[in-house]
Scaffold this active site. Structure first.
Site, PDB file in Angstrom:
ATOM      1  N   GLU A 111       0.795  -1.227   0.000  1.00 43.39           N
ATOM      2  CA  GLU A 111       0.000   0.000   0.000  1.00 43.39           C
ATOM      3  C   GLU A 111       0.829   1.278   0.000  1.00 43.39           C
ATOM      4  OE1 GLU A 111      -3.066   0.716  -0.297  1.00 43.39           O
ATOM      5  OE2 GLU A 111      -4.190  -1.116   0.000  1.00 43.39           O
ATOM      6  N   SER A 144     -33.472 -27.714  50.965  1.00 43.57           N
ATOM      7  CA  SER A 144     -32.708 -28.284  52.088  1.00 43.57           C
ATOM      8  C   SER A 144     -31.247 -27.859  52.119  1.00 43.57           C
ATOM      9  CB  SER A 144     -32.784 -29.817  52.027  1.00 43.57           C
ATOM     10  OG  SER A 144     -34.108 -30.269  52.181  1.00 43.57           O
TER      11      SER A 144
END
Length: 680
Positions: free
Chosen positions: A82, A343
């Site tokens: 690029e 419980s």
């Protein structure tokens, strides 16, 4: 000529500026867009592995990334393709402009562009187009200014954040995760080439839209990089053959409930680091989903797994799914919902009784019919077991013994112990009654796991944490070391549920009233875990029992940990390890405040018929039996003598009329036993 006029104009403007000082002043006066773009909020595990990410505005994925988190070969290929003079130009590359202009004049069309990476960043920051000459001029000006205020690595970083990769993907990290299912720190040459190619035409080259276009663009990049010797011939040949997937990978979305909680708690943070382990979290979520298969469509599940030595949660499942549209209401985090614990609070009651000197694991306690005013607790199966050891009463999860202990302790003491353990609890009526011991209080799964973490830590409060940051625990106790060990030792004596792995866990199950909640909580020497199953709306789940539904999953959850086989600790030196006969006299049998009303142990007891029984009349009379007491006996029916001076313990009473009859037997010393029966 019109097609390349913007490039010529930009170059001309650059070359014929009115003067150096005026030009510099023109650049300095440039109003820059924000150079701090919003990035996706991320949630990561303890090892920095991505658990979940959130999109930014407009539903775009834009994940933060640092230069050292990106494969250096990709960076080299990007710059070579690029903008090969990126580190030497000042934002605009004059040589590239001259080359592009020359090629355009020779070919009569634009052959290559002259935009630098800095100019591309300028365009991305302003979200501007590239076609009009005004846009190109603006990009030149912004690029020049960016080079004045930012370092090269900062400009490159902005490109890595903002470059478009098709659809709602922005930035190299989002692209790598979506197209390759991996972080961009280690990329192949083929993957790097594709990521270089995509931003030039992100929609046209998307592999999930046009696979051939993506492959072609990748090959063009590789060929040019081969010409510039950025990649070797061998690398290029291997890259040409590497397949390109047409499917996008889903972004990680693990621990959604905990991620949402972290984000809501600190909305200003863009990064949340949790104590979870990503691999374990994936396994736990898979386990939860698989165990819901075959359940009713409204049933959900929640699970918590933590290291009780540190309090760190390492796996957290808020529900079996994550949706506001399914019947399971998966968007609700059931690890925080207040539900009846069934419980699962019983171990705490027994531990408090041990601490208060009311009982010892070897103490005998009477499981018999009792009533506290209008409250008459019953065991789950409706049966009574008579006198048995306290440790056996806990293992059998009997209701009457634990209520007897709670009456002696006082329900307020139990609520205070929960508070000292760091467990948030809500009373439906605002006042604590004896039913608290059987689940008559609202607690959460996280709260129960924290309670059991404290038991595993010898009765010391152990706060759970899920943020991966330094924490400190104040040394607070809700039970003594010996009481916590005794409870743990009792629970560890329970056999694993049918089909579960043969590991030793101290665990307890629970089922709330009406089968609304099924629980299983347990721990070994290092880890503590909890499982809840039920309906988020609180309606019953017929047939749901903690021991059958939740307990097997608890063992599977702990079994996910590779080093789970951590033994439980030895008893503290102060622990009293004695059998019933060796206990001090007051500890051999539990005698609460109601004991003054109890008959002596050798008093007569109605052996047959049992209280509340319904019998058919026979022609021979009613058989009756008595045990204990001293002969001779007197038998009465509805207060009237029927037989007197009976020296045997079994006899037959004359035929009586149908209906309810109160039978009584009185021994030589005047002590009596009674039973109410019905004759048909």
């Amino acid at each position: 000529m019109r097609r390349f006029a913007p490039f010529v104009f930009a170059f001309a403007l650059f070359c014929v500026a009115l003067g150096r000082d005026a030009f510099d002043d023109w650049v300095a006066r440039t109003q820059l867009p924000s150079v701090l773009p919003e990035t996706s909020v991320e949630v990561r595990d303890r090892d920095d592995v991505l658990l979940r990410a959130y999109t930014v505005e407009d539903g775009r994925w834009r994940l933060g990334v640092a230069l050292n988190q990106v494969d250096q070969r990709y960076l080299d290929m990007l710059i070579a393709y690029e903008d090969k003079r990126f580190f030497s130009h000042k934002g605009v590359d004059p040589l590239a402009v001259i080359r592009a202009t020359k090629q355009a004049l020779i070919n009569g069309k634009v052959v290559s562009g002259a935009s630098t990476l800095t100019m591309q960043v300028a365009r991305l920051l302003e979200q501007s187009g590239t076609g009009a000459w005004q846009g190109k001029l603006r990009q030149v000006r912004v690029a020049l200014r960016l080079e004045q205020v930012l370092r090269k690595d900062e400009i490159l970083h902005l490109y890595l954040l903002l470059a478009p990769f098709g659809g709602n993907l922005e930035g190299v990290r989002a692209a790598s995760l979506s197209y390759f299912g991996k972080e961009p720190n280690r990329l192949t040459a083929a993957q790097s080439a594709l990521l270089v190619a995509l931003p030039q035409a992100p929609e046209a080259r998307r592999p999930d839209i046009d696979l051939l276009a993506a492959k072609s663009a990748r090959q063009i990049v590789l060929e040019r990089l081969l010409d510039t010797k950025t990649v070797s011939k061998e690398e290029a040949q291997t890259a040409y053959l590497e397949p390109v997937s047409a499917q996008r990978h889903q972004f990680p979305s693990y621990a959604p409930h905990l991620s949402d909680r972290a984000r809501k708690e600190r909305p200003e943070n863009t990064l949340h680091s949790l104590t979870l382990k990503a691999a374990l979290q994936r396994q736990a979520e898979k386990l939860a989903a698989s165990r819901l298969y075959g359940q009713a469509e409204h049933v959900s599940i929640a699970m918590v797994l933590a290291d009780h030595t540190s309090g760190e949660i390492i796996a957290h499942v808020g529900s079996g799914g994550y949706s506001d549209k399914d019947a399971r209401q998966g968007f609700i985090d059931m690890t925080q919902a207040l539900r009846s614990p069934g419980s699962t609070l019983k171990p705490l009651v027994y531990g408090l009784a041990f601490d208060q000197g009311l009982a010892h694991p070897s103490t005998l306690i009477n499981d018999r019919p009792v009533a506290f005013g209008s409250y008459a607790p019953q065991n789950f199966d409706g049966a009574f077991r008579g006198e048995l050891r306290v440790d056996e009463a806990l293992r059998l999860s009997l209701n009457i013994p634990v209520v007897l202990l709670t009456e002696e302790l006082g329900p307020a003491r139990l609520m205070n112990a929960l508070k000292n353990a760091g467990v948030a609890a809500k009373l439906p009526s605002g006042q604590a009654g004896l039913a608290v011991a059987l689940g008559g209080v609202g607690t959460s799964l996280e709260g129960l796991v924290q309670l059991y973490a404290g038991l595993a830590q010898g009765g010391r409060k152990q706060s759970l944490t899920w943020r991966n940051e330094p924490t400190s625990n104040v040394d607070e106790r809700f039970l003594s070391r010996s009481a916590a060990w005794q409870v743990s030792h009792i629970l560890a004596g329970l056999a694993p549920p049918a089909g579960a792995a043969n590991m030793r866990l101290a665990y307890k199950t629970g089922t709330s009233y009406g089968h609304r909640d099924a629980w299983a909580i347990g721990f070994d020497g290092r880890y503590v875990a909890g499982v809840w199953i039920g309906r988020p709306d609180g309606t019953p789940v017929p047939g749901a029992f903690g021991g059958e539904l939740a307990a097997p999953i608890l063992f599977e959850l702990v079994g996910l940990i590779a080093d789970h086989a951590t033994p439980l600790p030895s008893p503290p030196p102060e622990t009293l390890l004695l059998e019933t006969a060796d206990l001090p006299q007051p500890l051999r049998r539990f005698k609460g405040r109601r004991s003054v009303f109890d008959a002596p142990p050798d008093a007569p007891k109605m052996a047959f018929p049992p209280d509340g029984s319904r019998l058919a009349r026979t022609g021979t009379g009613l058989n009756v039996k008595v045990r204990d007491g001293r002969a001779p006996f007197t038998w009465l029916a509805n207060g009237a003598p029927v037989l007197t001076n009976v020296h045997t313990r079994e006899t037959q009473l004359p035929i009586m009329e149908e209906g309810f009859v109160q039978l009584s037997v009185i021994d030589k010393d005047g002590r009596a036993a009674r039973a109410t029966i019905r004759l048909d």
